[in-house]
Design a protein around this motif. Sequence first.
Motif, short mmCIF file in Angstrom:
data_model
loop_
_atom_site.label_atom_id
_atom_site.label_comp_id
_atom_site.label_asym_id
_atom_site.label_seq_id
_atom_site.Cartn_x
_atom_site.Cartn_y
_atom_site.Cartn_z
N ALA A 247 65.16 -27.61 -7.21
CA ALA A 247 65.60 -27.86 -8.56
C ALA A 247 66.40 -28.66 -8.64
O ALA A 247 66.41 -29.30 -9.79
N GLN A 248 66.96 -29.78 -7.43
CA GLN A 248 68.30 -30.76 -7.71
C GLN A 248 66.91 -32.03 -8.23
O GLN A 248 67.26 -32.86 -9.20
N MET A 249 65.94 -32.15 -7.26
CA MET A 249 64.95 -33.53 -7.36
C MET A 249 63.77 -33.45 -8.64
O MET A 249 63.85 -33.87 -9.03
N LEU A 250 63.60 -32.29 -8.91
CA LEU A 250 63.13 -32.02 -10.24
C LEU A 250 63.65 -31.87 -11.47
O LEU A 250 62.54 -32.75 -12.32
N TYR A 251 64.98 -31.55 -11.18
CA TYR A 251 65.46 -31.41 -12.73
C TYR A 251 65.93 -33.13 -12.36
O TYR A 251 66.20 -33.86 -13.79
N ARG A 252 66.39 -33.87 -12.21
CA ARG A 252 66.70 -35.51 -11.81
C ARG A 252 65.23 -36.06 -12.01
O ARG A 252 65.79 -37.04 -12.72
N LYS A 253 64.73 -35.74 -11.63
CA LYS A 253 63.52 -36.60 -12.36
C LYS A 253 63.45 -36.37 -13.85
O LYS A 253 63.04 -37.39 -14.48
N ARG A 254 62.89 -35.60 -14.05
CA ARG A 254 62.92 -34.57 -15.38
C ARG A 254 64.03 -35.92 -16.08
O ARG A 254 63.82 -36.51 -17.27
N ARG A 255 65.22 -36.01 -16.10
CA ARG A 255 66.43 -36.71 -16.60
C ARG A 255 66.15 -38.69 -16.28
O ARG A 255 66.61 -38.87 -17.32
N VAL A 256 66.16 -38.65 -15.41
CA VAL A 256 65.34 -39.76 -15.54
C VAL A 256 64.56 -40.46 -16.25
O VAL A 256 64.80 -41.74 -16.55
N LEU A 257 63.27 -39.84 -16.40
CA LEU A 257 62.35 -40.04 -16.96
C LEU A 257 62.29 -40.24 -18.28
O LEU A 257 62.49 -40.95 -18.98
N GLU A 258 63.55 -38.82 -18.73
CA GLU A 258 64.23 -38.88 -19.94
C GLU A 258 64.70 -40.11 -20.78
O GLU A 258 64.75 -40.99 -21.63
N LYS A 259 65.66 -40.66 -19.54
CA LYS A 259 66.85 -41.58 -19.99
C LYS A 259 65.83 -43.20 -19.98
O LYS A 259 65.91 -44.39 -20.95
N GLN A 260 64.97 -43.84 -19.45
CA GLN A 260 64.05 -44.32 -19.33
C GLN A 260 62.97 -44.67 -20.76
O GLN A 260 63.02 -45.53 -21.17
N GLU A 261 62.97 -43.16 -20.80
CA GLU A 261 62.19 -43.40 -22.76
C GLU A 261 62.99 -43.91 -23.44
O GLU A 261 62.66 -44.55 -24.75
N PHE A 262 64.12 -42.87 -23.68
CA PHE A 262 65.43 -43.09 -24.50
C PHE A 262 65.76 -45.33 -24.37
O PHE A 262 65.86 -45.33 -25.68
N LEU A 263 65.97 -45.22 -23.63
CA LEU A 263 65.86 -46.96 -23.53
C LEU A 263 64.98 -47.73 -23.63
O LEU A 263 64.89 -48.75 -24.70
N GLN A 264 63.08 -47.40 -23.40
CA GLN A 264 62.66 -48.05 -24.06
C GLN A 264 62.22 -48.23 -25.92
O GLN A 264 61.58 -48.89 -26.49
#
Length: 264
Positions: A247-264
């Motif tokens: 759960a930690q790694m899969l949620y971590r991945k989702r948050r990182v991807l969302e932050k990347q999309e926001f910055l782009q």
Amino acid sequence: MHSLEKELEIIAKWEAEQEDLWFWEKLGRLPFAILDKITPRFVHEWLGKALDELGAYIQTGGQYLIRDTRVLQRLATEASVDPTTLSLTDVRTLPIDAMNRTAEALKESQVQLATYQGAATGIGGVFTLAIDIPVLLGLSLKAAQEMALSYGYDPRERSERIFIVQCLQFASSDYVGKQAILQNLSNFHTENAARESISQFQGWREVIATYRDNFGWKKLFQLVPIAGILFGAWINKSTVKEVAEAAQMLYRKRRVLEKQEFLQ
């Protein structure tokens, strides 16, 4: 942006390190009817009850839905912000490092609790096994929900509860199953993919049946009094650790991807 890319590299490495089940765990893939012959009836009844509760969790959250207070307080401490003003919506704006530290601390806490609990209920062997089954399920769900909250996701939403149960499935799946789940959840951060995943999960009873087989087999090792202390502590520790880490790694991945999309 560079730090987010580094996060994705860490997550990708973890995904690549996911291995197949041990041989004895694969034995748990035998049809559950075979295990019926060596598993006490009342253990099956408690397993059935636990699985019913897992189904209720998916639908409504049931008795296992947790509050976010503890997690928000920990996040506020790690991010050095005022805990009285931090809401779950605000979490997504916090630094990813603060989320990671919070998740790691909460995971270790739950793993330690599961170890003590497994040892305690392992004292009585088969006589306390029935108590252990729903408690372990509760600890697994609580650990996964805390991971969700650590990264700013709300388990009160049904889509997140489905994601959490798939994290449980990931922890008890073989290599092929793990890869299928990773592929299914890789784009969960997008709205359309989330809806598609929910649609695919309508057959969740099959997921629960798979979890039951593996779970039931593991608990058989705990049937021997006294020796069950060691088995109970190890089984519960490893079960909760695997679920929390997934759960930690899969949620971590989702948050990182969302932050990347926001910055782009």
